[in-house]
Write a protein that holds these residues in place. Structure first.
Motif, mmCIF file in Angstrom:
data_model
loop_
_atom_site.group_PDB
_atom_site.id
_atom_site.type_symbol
_atom_site.label_atom_id
_atom_site.label_comp_id
_atom_site.label_asym_id
_atom_site.label_seq_id
_atom_site.Cartn_x
_atom_site.Cartn_y
_atom_site.Cartn_z
ATOM 1 N N UNK A 100 -94.631 19.753 50.504
ATOM 2 C CA UNK A 100 -93.538 18.890 50.941
ATOM 3 C C UNK A 100 -92.373 18.948 49.955
ATOM 4 N N UNK A 101 -92.689 18.964 48.667
ATOM 5 C CA UNK A 101 -91.626 19.018 47.661
ATOM 6 C C UNK A 101 -90.942 20.383 47.672
ATOM 7 N N UNK A 102 -91.714 21.444 47.834
ATOM 8 C CA UNK A 102 -91.119 22.779 47.900
ATOM 9 C C UNK A 102 -90.172 22.882 49.097
ATOM 10 N N UNK A 103 -90.572 22.327 50.227
ATOM 11 C CA UNK A 103 -89.694 22.312 51.403
ATOM 12 C C UNK A 103 -88.410 21.549 51.099
ATOM 13 N N UNK A 104 -88.541 20.409 50.441
ATOM 14 C CA UNK A 104 -87.385 19.580 50.071
ATOM 15 C C UNK A 104 -86.424 20.354 49.164
ATOM 16 N N UNK A 146 -83.836 34.442 56.574
ATOM 17 C CA UNK A 146 -85.224 34.091 56.831
ATOM 18 C C UNK A 146 -86.129 34.431 55.661
ATOM 19 N N UNK A 147 -87.236 33.698 55.492
ATOM 20 C CA UNK A 147 -88.146 33.935 54.361
ATOM 21 C C UNK A 147 -88.931 35.230 54.509
ATOM 22 N N UNK A 148 -89.264 35.828 53.361
ATOM 23 C CA UNK A 148 -90.059 37.050 53.336
ATOM 24 C C UNK A 148 -91.203 36.879 52.348
ATOM 25 N N UNK A 149 -92.322 37.522 52.650
ATOM 26 C CA UNK A 149 -93.491 37.482 51.770
ATOM 27 C C UNK A 149 -93.695 38.866 51.176
ATOM 28 N N UNK A 150 -93.628 38.953 49.855
ATOM 29 C CA UNK A 150 -93.763 40.233 49.165
ATOM 30 C C UNK A 150 -95.085 40.272 48.402
ATOM 31 N N UNK A 185 -84.263 23.183 50.669
ATOM 32 C CA UNK A 185 -83.047 22.811 51.410
ATOM 33 C C UNK A 185 -81.837 22.726 50.486
ATOM 34 N N UNK A 186 -82.093 22.735 49.171
ATOM 35 C CA UNK A 186 -81.009 22.601 48.196
ATOM 36 C C UNK A 186 -80.683 23.908 47.480
ATOM 37 N N UNK A 187 -81.628 24.825 47.465
ATOM 38 C CA UNK A 187 -81.435 26.093 46.758
ATOM 39 C C UNK A 187 -82.345 27.152 47.379
ATOM 40 N N UNK A 188 -82.079 28.406 47.030
ATOM 41 C CA UNK A 188 -82.921 29.513 47.502
ATOM 42 C C UNK A 188 -84.162 29.582 46.625
ATOM 43 N N UNK A 189 -85.277 29.084 47.125
ATOM 44 C CA UNK A 189 -86.505 28.956 46.343
ATOM 45 C C UNK A 189 -87.426 30.140 46.587
ATOM 46 N N UNK A 190 -87.965 30.709 45.489
ATOM 47 C CA UNK A 190 -88.928 31.802 45.590
ATOM 48 C C UNK A 190 -90.101 31.509 44.654
ATOM 49 N N UNK A 191 -91.232 31.029 45.167
ATOM 50 C CA UNK A 191 -92.427 30.892 44.334
ATOM 51 C C UNK A 191 -92.995 32.280 43.988
ATOM 52 N N UNK A 192 -93.439 32.426 42.760
ATOM 53 C CA UNK A 192 -94.039 33.684 42.313
ATOM 54 C C UNK A 192 -95.484 33.406 41.913
ATOM 55 N N UNK A 193 -96.422 34.044 42.610
ATOM 56 C CA UNK A 193 -97.834 33.854 42.299
ATOM 57 C C UNK A 193 -98.545 32.910 43.236
ATOM 58 N N UNK A 194 -97.816 32.230 44.092
ATOM 59 C CA UNK A 194 -98.424 31.331 45.069
ATOM 60 C C UNK A 194 -97.583 31.329 46.340
ATOM 61 N N UNK A 237 -96.308 29.697 49.969
ATOM 62 C CA UNK A 237 -96.060 28.456 50.700
ATOM 63 C C UNK A 237 -95.614 28.845 52.104
ATOM 64 N N UNK A 238 -96.551 29.261 52.944
ATOM 65 C CA UNK A 238 -96.196 29.881 54.226
ATOM 66 C C UNK A 238 -95.463 28.981 55.207
ATOM 67 N N UNK A 239 -95.591 27.668 55.089
ATOM 68 C CA UNK A 239 -94.981 26.764 56.068
ATOM 69 C C UNK A 239 -93.770 26.018 55.518
ATOM 70 N N UNK A 240 -93.229 26.503 54.399
ATOM 71 C CA UNK A 240 -92.140 25.774 53.739
ATOM 72 C C UNK A 240 -90.776 26.429 53.913
ATOM 73 N N UNK A 241 -90.715 27.547 54.635
ATOM 74 C CA UNK A 241 -89.431 28.203 54.868
ATOM 75 C C UNK A 241 -88.850 28.886 53.654
ATOM 76 N N UNK A 242 -89.696 29.277 52.682
ATOM 77 C CA UNK A 242 -89.214 29.953 51.467
ATOM 78 C C UNK A 242 -89.902 31.312 51.333
ATOM 79 N N UNK A 243 -89.206 32.245 50.690
ATOM 80 C CA UNK A 243 -89.812 33.540 50.399
ATOM 81 C C UNK A 243 -90.824 33.389 49.273
ATOM 82 N N UNK A 244 -91.689 34.373 49.113
ATOM 83 C CA UNK A 244 -92.674 34.330 48.035
ATOM 84 C C UNK A 244 -92.968 35.735 47.542
ATOM 85 N N UNK A 245 -93.405 35.820 46.293
ATOM 86 C CA UNK A 245 -93.794 37.085 45.664
ATOM 87 C C UNK A 245 -95.125 36.862 44.973
#
Length: 341
Positions: free
Chosen positions: A138-142, A320-324, A145-154, A156-164
Motif C-alpha cells: 500500500x505504501x509503495x503504491x502511494x 507502464x511498469x516493467x519487470x526485469x 503516485x508521487x515519483x517513478x518508483x523502482x524496487x530492486x530485489x523485490x 510489487x506486482x500489483x503496485x503499478x511500479x517497475x521492478x528489477x
C-alpha cells in the motif's frame, strides 16, 4: 565516434569517453555540461575540447527541460548491506550517463525505510530506487503516485511500479545442482526470513531438492540476512552432531559467513566436514580466507536496469511498469566439495 582499445568503432561517444580523454571524473563532466558550479575554467575548457575532438554532443533538449525539473533520482540503501554497495557503484555512472544526479538516503537501526523514502521525496526526487525494500504494498503504491518508483530485489506486482531483481529460482537451482552433483543429499537451507528474495529462494530450494529426489532431506532453518542469524542456525545444527548435514545453503553471503564462523569455532573444517554455499557474491565472499561458493546476482546489470527503468517512467509516465529479471550465475570456490565417506 569513439574507438575501443582494439581500434574498432563502438558507437556514439559517451560522457565516460569525454571524462577519460579530459582526465576527469564522469561526475565532473556532467557538472560542466549542466553548467553547474564545481569545475574551474581550465577544467571546463579541457572538457569542452575533449568533447569536440570526440564528436560528443550533449542533449540540449534534455538540458532545456531540466531547468524546470530536479533530474535527481533518490536511492534508499542499507549501508551495512554489501550487495547494496555493489548496486550503488553501478547506479551512479548509469544515472550520470542519462543526465541525472543521485541522492542517497540510508536506513539504520534508528531510521526506518519510510523515513528514508520520505526524506528523498522531500528533496523532490523524480525517481526512487528502493534497494531491498521491506515496505508494504500500500505504501509503495502511494509513493508510486508521487515519483517513478523502482524496487530492486523485490517485486510489487500489483503496485503499478517497475521492478528489477535476480531470477532467484535459477540461482538456487544452480546451487542445489552443484551440491547434488558433488554427492550431497542432506542439504540444509538457512533462510532469510522476510528479507527480499528469501521467499523465492526458500521455495526454489524445496523445488530443486525434490527434482533431485531429495524430498525426504528437505530442512529449512529460520534465519535472517545477517551473520548473527547464520551463526545461530549453525548452533542449532551443532546441537546434534550425530545428525549434521553434509552441506548448508544460506540465503545470503552474510548468513553463510556466520555459519562458517560457527563451524570453525566448533572445530569443523569447511569443506572437509561440511560444505557451505551462500548467495550474493559479495566482496567478503571473494576474500581468500573466506573463498565462499555463492551466486552472483550481477549487481552491475541490476543497477543499470533500475536507473533506466526509473528514467523511462519519469520521461514517459504512460509507459507502464516493467519487470526485469537478471540471470544469476553460480561462482564455485573453496567452501564446497564432495562429502566425506
Amino acid at each position: 565516434m569513439a574507438e575501443g582499445g582494439n581500434g574498432r568503432r563502438r558507437g556514439k561517444p559517451t560522457m565516460e569517453d569525454v571524462a577519460a580523454k579530459a582526465g576527469v571524473s564522469r561526475a565532473l563532466v556532467s557538472l560542466v555540461f549542466r553548467d553547474q558550479p564545481g569545475a574551474s575554467e581550465a577544467t571546463r575548457d579541457r572538457v569542452y575540447q575533449a568533447a569536440a575532438e570526440l564528436g560528443y554532443r550533449p542533449d540540449t533538449a534534455a538540458q532545456m527541460l531540466a531547468r524546470s525539473r530536479t533530474r535527481v533520482i533518490g536511492v534508499m540503501v542499507t549501508m551495512r548491506n554489501t550487495f547494496h554497495a555493489d548496486l550503488v557503484d553501478a547506479i551512479y555512472p548509469a544515472a550520470e550517463d542519462l543526465g541525472y544526479d543521485i541522492l542517497l538516503s540510508a536506513t539504520s537501526p534508528g531510521r526506518d525505510e519510510r523515513q528514508a523514502v520520505e526524506a528523498l521525496l522531500g528533496h523532490r526526487c523524480e525517481g526512487l530506487l528502493l534497494l531491498g525494500p521491506n515496505l508494504d504494498p500500500e505504501y509503495v503504491t502511494h509513493v508510486g503516485r508521487q515519483a517513478a518508483v523502482v524496487p530492486v530485489g523485490r517485486r510489487y506486482p500489483d503496485c503499478g511500479v517497475s521492478s528489477v531483481h535476480a531470477a532467484e529460482s535459477k540461482g538456487v537451482r544452480q546451487v542445489i545442482d552443484h551440491l547434488a552433483e558433488l554427492g550431497h543429499r542432506d542439504i540444509v537451507h538457512v533462510d532469510g526470513g522476510d528479507r527480499p528474495g528469501s521467499a523465492e529462494r526458500r521455495k526454489a530450494y524445496r523445488t530443486a531438492m525434490r527434482r533431485h529426489g531429495l524430498a525426504d532431506h528437505i530442512r529449512v532453518l529460520a534465519g535472517k540476512h545477517t551473520e548473527a542469524a547464520g551463526a545461530e542456525a549453525a548452533q542449532q545444527l551443532l546441537a546434534d552432531r550425530t545428525h549434521l548435514p553434509t552441506a548448508v545453503f544460506a540465503s545470503n553471503d552474510r548468513a553463510a559467513i556466520g555459519v562458517l564462523d560457527a563451524f570453525q569455532r566448533a572445530g569443523l573444517s569447511t569443506p572437509g566436514d561440511i560444505s557451505v554455499a551462500g548467495y550474493d557474491d559479495s566482496l567478503l565472499a571473494q576474500l581468500s580466507h573466506i573463498d565462499l561458493t555463492t551466486v552472483n546476482q550481477n549487481p552491475q546489470r541490476q543497477g543499470e536496469l533500475a536507473v533506466r527503468a526509473a528514467v523511462a517512467a519519469i520521461e514517459d509516465p504512460d509507459s507502464g511498469p516493467q519487470d526485469h529479471a537478471v540471470d544469476p550465475k553460480l561462482v564455485i570456490r573453496g567452501t564446497t566439495a564432495q562429502p566425506r565417506g
